[in-house]
Design a protein around this motif. Structure first.
Motif: not given
Lengths: 159, 426
Positions: B83, B88-89, B92, B123, B126-127, B130
């Motif tokens: 993403e 755009t979100f 997530r 991606r 991402f924290d 993920l």
């Protein structure tokens, strides 16, 4: 000089390798580059060559990935790498002010590291935080809906 | 919380867990389908629902699955979690709050396509998404929902999380496939399409997060109830993200065909600080911009949006208030596309950089009328002349901004300064 590829790191390589079907051997390039960067903070071309040997592929292909993808660093970074989003949604909500505030507080420019090695300041493109803009990432952690007060608190907490 | 497919439960610190997903009915449809349905029946139900890809292009999901040969010995599925389209979100949100819904959708798709190994390409930045995905996967593996002999059905499928490393272009499906093969994320020429020759030359389906996470609802509730939601030609609900100059930015699940003005003025609280609306980028940064007057009567479906001259894209609505400098705003986008051009095709590599350098010059007050003429001409040399759509994505904002706000560009080059105060934030 100590070996960057510790037994623990190599054991991690094996775990990652076993996740992929055998025909997908070269898929290990990004996972292993991430692995080395997570362990050592950055990845050298020599590291890339050793990853290539582990996978069994030409070194140039791993070096290509290392240099093409923006998340890999090829030299040591500050302890805290601040990545400020400056794409459209964050711009509309004040990312220019965020950047100006950080540059003034840290007394460094974009792409630079403070003399004490504590902070590196970078800009990045969209982090998918558009609904909570402006946003930045410090190492892995997202910080959103930023303003001057919040930035000062974040900087103080990072020792 | 409101919305049938996604926003149908209160978010708590544990609502993303396997136990709570199961308590909401999660994985029940999968267990039943694995017992009672053939892969072909699952595919047919997805197709009958009319579900279209939610990544931006809007291709029919069931049709994409149908392109995969039934005789292929190995088929791969990739969930596109790269993403990155500015504005755009939504993907997530799904990973953070309902990761099992995505896993269930991936398993449905894998069953329909006879996939043994599915990949979640996420991606690299991402924290939390993920960690939530990996946590959900560990829970699902421990519960026998992912791996060998899923829920005792005899069907086996592994899901592998694969991190990207910072490249917008890897959201393009063939670029994602090259990246997953360990290469630079250069898009491939099509045909052959990935469904014919994709990952390691095997038939491969690449689907967006929201697309796959919608499948469990369709399988649990039926194709017809889904097809009855929203606009007739493009049914369902979508996660619309509203960002920019609105009082309450955020993500809203709405049926397709929902009025754009209502989303901005009612759901997102209207324009920030009570200012007037100047413009809206309705579907992610590359979709043509609409002036305030042009959004009247427009609904969030491709038919209506197409008539207005833009696209629903990834459902990312970016709102711009009166007083914003459109020249500087366009330069923000041009810088982004120049940065993200992969370098493979000359028109895009050189063209995006050229457009950005011209805009930098104009914004610095050093642009000329000739610069503006060149900027206007450049998109015609880029669009349609590249392997993937990034060149077009970079060109469309240039074309539409100059077309609709040409006076601001002319003023900037004539006077060396913005018609407005030049600030982008309020």
């Amino acid at each position: 000089m100590t070996d960057a590829f510790t037994p623990a790191l190599l054991a991690r390589f094996d775990v990652l390798r076993d996740q992929y079907p055998p025909e997908m051997r070269t898929s290990l390039v990004l996972p292993l580059l991430h692995c080395v960067q997570d362990a050592n903070g950055y990845v050298t071309e020599a590291d890339a060559a050793r990853i290539a040997d582990y996978i069994g592929m030409p070194a140039i292909q791993v070096v290509e990935a290392l240099t093409w993808y923006t998340m890999f660093d090829r030299e040591p970074q500050g302890r805290y790498v601040i990545k400020v989003c400056r794409n459209i949604a964050c711009s509309l909500r004040g990312s220019e002010d965020v950047l100006a505030h950080l540059q003034q507080k840290l007394d460094i420019g974009i792409g630079e590291t403070t003399a004490d090695g504590r902070f590196t300041l970078k800009t990045v493109e969209c982090l998918a935080s558009c609904g909570t803009a402006p946003a930045m990432q410090v190492n892995r952690t997202y910080h959103e809906q930023l303003d001057a007060t919040k930035l000062d608190q974040i900087l103080e907490s990072l020792t | 919380m409101s919305g049938p497919v996604f926003m149908n439960f209160p978010i708590t610190t544990t609502s993303h867990s396997l136990s709570e997903y199961r308590a909401r009915g999660g994985y029940a449809a999968l267990a039943q389908a694995l017992r009672e349905m053939t892969p072909a029946q699952v595919g047919a139900q997805a197709k009958a629902s009319g579900l279209q890809g939610r990544g931006g292009a809007g291709f029919q999901t069931g049709l994409k699955w149908e392109f995969v040969s039934k005789e292929a010995p190995v088929v791969y599925l990739c969930c596109n979690i790269d993403e990155g389209e500015p504005g755009t979100f939504k993907d997530r949100w799904i990973l953070e709050h309902s990761p099992h819904q995505l896993l269930e959708g991936m398993l449905f798709a894998s069953y329909a396509l006879r996939v043994r190994h599915a990949f979640a390409y996420i991606r690299g930045e991402f924290d939390l998404p993920l960690r939530r995905l990996e946590g959900a996967l560990a829970e699902a593996r421990a519960a026998g929902i992912v791996g060998e002999n899923i829920l005792g059905s005899g069907f086996s499928c592994d899901i592998v999380v694969h991190r990207g490393a910072g490249a917008y272009v890897c959201g393009e499906e063939s670029s994602l496939i090259n990246s997953l093969e360990g290469k630079k994320g250069f898009p491939r020429n099509k045909p052959p399409f990935p469904a014919v020759r994709g990952l390691y030359q095997r038939p491969t389906v690449v689907n967006n997060v929201e697309t796959l996470a919608t499948v469990p609802w369709i399988m649990a509730n039926g194709a017809a109830p889904y097809a009855a939601l929203g606009a007739r030609k493009t049914p369902g609900t979508r996660l619309f993200g509203v960002s920019g100059h609105v009082a309450s930015p955020g993500l809203f699940e709405k049926p397709t065909g929902y009025p754009l003005a209502q989303l901005i003025y009612q759901d997102a609280g209207g324009v920030l600080g009570g200012r007037k609306l100047k413009a809206v980028i309705p579907g992610g940064s590359s979709t043509p911009i609409l002036k305030a007057a042009e959004i009247e009567g427009v609904t969030l479906d491709q038919e209506s949006m197409g008539k207005a001259g833009s696209m629903v894209g990834s459902g990312a609505v970016i709102v711009i208030a009166e007083g914003t400098c459109m020249v500087r705003l366009l330069q923000v986008l041009s810088r982004f596309y120049a940065h993200e051009s992969c370098g493979q095709c000359t028109p895009c590599r050189e063209g995006t950089d050229w457009m950005n350098r011209i805009l930098e010059r104009i914004v610095a007050g050093k642009g000329s009328a000739a610069d503006l003429a060149t900027l206007t001409r450049l998109p015609t040399g880029i669009m349609g002349n590249t392997v993937c759509a990034l060149g077009d994505a970079a060109s469309m904002p240039v074309v539409s901004f100059i077309k609709k706000f040409g006076d601001e560009f002319a003023y900037y080059v004539a006077h060396g300064r913005s018609l407005h105060d030049g600030r982008l934030a309020p």
